[in-house]
Design a protein around this motif. Structure first.
Motif, PDB file in Angstrom:
ATOM      1  N   ALA A 104       5.159  10.243   9.798  1.00  0.00           N
ATOM      2  CA  ALA A 104       5.428   8.964   9.134  1.00  0.00           C
ATOM      3  C   ALA A 104       6.010   7.936  10.102  1.00  0.00           C
ATOM      4  CB  ALA A 104       6.388   9.173   7.964  1.00  0.00           C
ATOM      5  N   GLY A 105       6.299   8.365  11.330  1.00  0.00           N
ATOM      6  CA  GLY A 105       6.861   7.454  12.311  1.00  0.00           C
ATOM      7  C   GLY A 105       8.375   7.321  12.215  1.00  0.00           C
ATOM      8  N   THR A 106       9.028   8.371  11.749  1.00  0.00           N
ATOM      9  CA  THR A 106      10.473   8.344  11.610  1.00  0.00           C
ATOM     10  C   THR A 106      11.061   9.673  12.054  1.00  0.00           C
ATOM     11  OG1 THR A 106      12.281   7.677  10.123  1.00  0.00           O
ATOM     12  CG2 THR A 106      10.501   9.013   9.155  1.00  0.00           C
ATOM     13  N   GLU A 144       0.831  -1.193   0.000  1.00  0.00           N
ATOM     14  CA  GLU A 144       0.000   0.000   0.000  1.00  0.00           C
ATOM     15  C   GLU A 144       0.878   1.261   0.000  1.00  0.00           C
ATOM     16  OE1 GLU A 144      -3.415   0.351  -0.165  1.00  0.00           O
ATOM     17  OE2 GLU A 144      -3.296  -1.789  -0.608  1.00  0.00           O
ATOM     18  N   ILE A 145       0.363   2.302  -0.611  1.00  0.00           N
ATOM     19  CA  ILE A 145       1.000   3.616  -0.586  1.00  0.00           C
ATOM     20  C   ILE A 145       0.133   4.514   0.283  1.00  0.00           C
ATOM     21  CG2 ILE A 145       1.704   5.638  -1.916  1.00  0.00           C
ATOM     22  CD1 ILE A 145       1.997   3.742  -4.340  1.00  0.00           C
ATOM     23  N   GLU A 146       0.737   5.070   1.317  1.00  0.00           N
ATOM     24  CA  GLU A 146       0.016   5.996   2.186  1.00  0.00           C
ATOM     25  C   GLU A 146       0.437   7.406   1.808  1.00  0.00           C
ATOM     26  OE1 GLU A 146      -0.813   6.804   6.929  1.00  0.00           O
ATOM     27  OE2 GLU A 146       0.835   5.495   6.346  1.00  0.00           O
ATOM     28  N   ARG A 147      -0.539   8.243   1.492  1.00  0.00           N
ATOM     29  CA  ARG A 147      -0.261   9.622   1.095  1.00  0.00           C
ATOM     30  C   ARG A 147      -0.754  10.578   2.181  1.00  0.00           C
ATOM     31  NH1 ARG A 147       1.320   8.989  -4.142  1.00  0.00           N
ATOM     32  NH2 ARG A 147       0.386   7.227  -5.232  1.00  0.00           N
ATOM     33  N   PHE A 148      -0.004  11.656   2.384  1.00  0.00           N
ATOM     34  CA  PHE A 148      -0.317  12.639   3.420  1.00  0.00           C
ATOM     35  C   PHE A 148      -0.582  13.993   2.772  1.00  0.00           C
ATOM     36  CE2 PHE A 148       2.010   9.286   5.373  1.00  0.00           C
ATOM     37  CZ  PHE A 148       1.657   9.251   6.704  1.00  0.00           C
ATOM     38  N   ASP A 149      -1.606  14.685   3.279  1.00  0.00           N
ATOM     39  CA  ASP A 149      -1.946  16.024   2.793  1.00  0.00           C
ATOM     40  C   ASP A 149      -2.069  16.041   1.275  1.00  0.00           C
ATOM     41  OD1 ASP A 149      -1.799  16.794   5.474  1.00  0.00           O
ATOM     42  OD2 ASP A 149       0.298  17.375   5.305  1.00  0.00           O
ATOM     43  N   VAL A 150      -2.966  15.209   0.796  1.00  0.00           N
ATOM     44  CA  VAL A 150      -3.175  15.048  -0.643  1.00  0.00           C
ATOM     45  C   VAL A 150      -3.908  16.272  -1.196  1.00  0.00           C
ATOM     46  CG1 VAL A 150      -4.262  13.625  -2.418  1.00  0.00           C
ATOM     47  CG2 VAL A 150      -3.275  12.554  -0.372  1.00  0.00           C
ATOM     48  N   VAL A 194       4.380   7.349   1.750  1.00  0.00           N
ATOM     49  CA  VAL A 194       5.155   6.305   2.411  1.00  0.00           C
ATOM     50  C   VAL A 194       4.831   4.989   1.719  1.00  0.00           C
ATOM     51  CG1 VAL A 194       5.577   5.068   4.571  1.00  0.00           C
ATOM     52  CG2 VAL A 194       5.159   7.541   4.606  1.00  0.00           C
ATOM     53  N   HIS A 195       5.894   4.292   1.325  1.00  0.00           N
ATOM     54  CA  HIS A 195       5.736   3.021   0.632  1.00  0.00           C
ATOM     55  C   HIS A 195       6.906   2.109   0.984  1.00  0.00           C
ATOM     56  CE1 HIS A 195       4.869   0.104  -2.474  1.00  0.00           C
ATOM     57  NE2 HIS A 195       6.067   0.275  -2.976  1.00  0.00           N
ATOM     58  N   TYR A 223       8.813   9.522   1.342  1.00  0.00           N
ATOM     59  CA  TYR A 223       9.245  10.428   0.274  1.00  0.00           C
ATOM     60  C   TYR A 223       8.533  11.759   0.493  1.00  0.00           C
ATOM     61  CZ  TYR A 223      10.419   5.949  -1.875  1.00  0.00           C
ATOM     62  OH  TYR A 223      10.930   4.697  -2.128  1.00  0.00           O
ATOM     63  N   LEU A 224       9.291  12.801   0.794  1.00  0.00           N
ATOM     64  CA  LEU A 224       8.691  14.110   1.047  1.00  0.00           C
ATOM     65  C   LEU A 224       8.745  14.976  -0.199  1.00  0.00           C
ATOM     66  CD1 LEU A 224       9.322  13.031   3.934  1.00  0.00           C
ATOM     67  CD2 LEU A 224       9.671  15.404   4.587  1.00  0.00           C
ATOM     68  N   ALA A 225       7.694  15.765  -0.376  1.00  0.00           N
ATOM     69  CA  ALA A 225       7.704  16.794  -1.413  1.00  0.00           C
ATOM     70  C   ALA A 225       8.685  17.875  -0.981  1.00  0.00           C
ATOM     71  CB  ALA A 225       6.304  17.390  -1.567  1.00  0.00           C
ATOM     72  N   GLY A 226       9.060  18.734  -1.903  1.00  0.00           N
ATOM     73  CA  GLY A 226       9.925  19.851  -1.558  1.00  0.00           C
ATOM     74  C   GLY A 226       9.250  20.730  -0.521  1.00  0.00           C
ATOM     75  N   GLN A 227       9.968  21.022   0.547  1.00  0.00           N
ATOM     76  CA  GLN A 227       9.437  21.857   1.624  1.00  0.00           C
ATOM     77  C   GLN A 227      10.017  23.255   1.482  1.00  0.00           C
ATOM     78  OE1 GLN A 227       6.997  20.563   3.868  1.00  0.00           O
ATOM     79  NE2 GLN A 227       7.128  19.122   2.163  1.00  0.00           N
ATOM     80  N   VAL A 228       9.163  24.239   1.660  1.00  0.00           N
ATOM     81  CA  VAL A 228       9.545  25.637   1.485  1.00  0.00           C
ATOM     82  C   VAL A 228       9.156  26.439   2.732  1.00  0.00           C
ATOM     83  CG1 VAL A 228       9.409  25.578  -1.039  1.00  0.00           C
ATOM     84  CG2 VAL A 228       7.371  26.144   0.304  1.00  0.00           C
TER      85      VAL A 228
END
Length: 118
Positions: free
Chosen positions: A57-59, A5-11, A20-21, A26-31
């Motif tokens: 994400a638990g990390t 499964e792929i868990e997506r955050f703030d879609v 998370v997979h 995997y984070l998007a670019g943060q600004v």
């Protein structure tokens, strides 16, 4: 073989802030949010946002596998490194690339993308 499964955050309509997979975040670019801050302040804001996403994400930052840093101005390299070096965990500094790039908004001085083990 089963699909993980792929868990997506703030879609959103255009992108998700994180996916998370298979034990990897995997984070998007943060600004930065406060674009009135100098490069050290903007970088600190971005790193705080990364901390929050990794926690969801638990990390944590000690499990970052790689970081990609985009700077709008080469002159900001030292100031960005000041915030970065205060933030990274000693003994757990990740592989990193830093490039000079035209960012999506002219007021952004830095954007950071990370990938981390969960």
């Amino acid at each position: 073989m089963s699909k993980q499964e792929i868990e997506r955050f703030d879609v959103g309509a255009r992108m998700s802030e994180m996916a998370v997979h298979n034990g990897v975040a995997y984070l998007a670019g943060q600004v930065p949010e406060d674009t009135n801050a100098d490069i050290t302040g903007q970088t600190a804001q971005v790193l705080a946002a990364i901390d929050k996403l990794l926690e969801r994400a638990g990390t944590n930052k000690g499990r970052i596998l790689r970081a990609q840093i985009f700077l709008a101005d080469r002159a900001d390299f030292a100031g960005m490194n000041t915030a970065w070096e205060a933030w990274v965990s000693a003994g757990h500094t990740p592989p990193r690339a830093t490039v000079i790039a035209g960012l999506a908004r002219p007021e952004w001085k830095v954007e950071i993308v990370v990938t981390a083990a969960v």
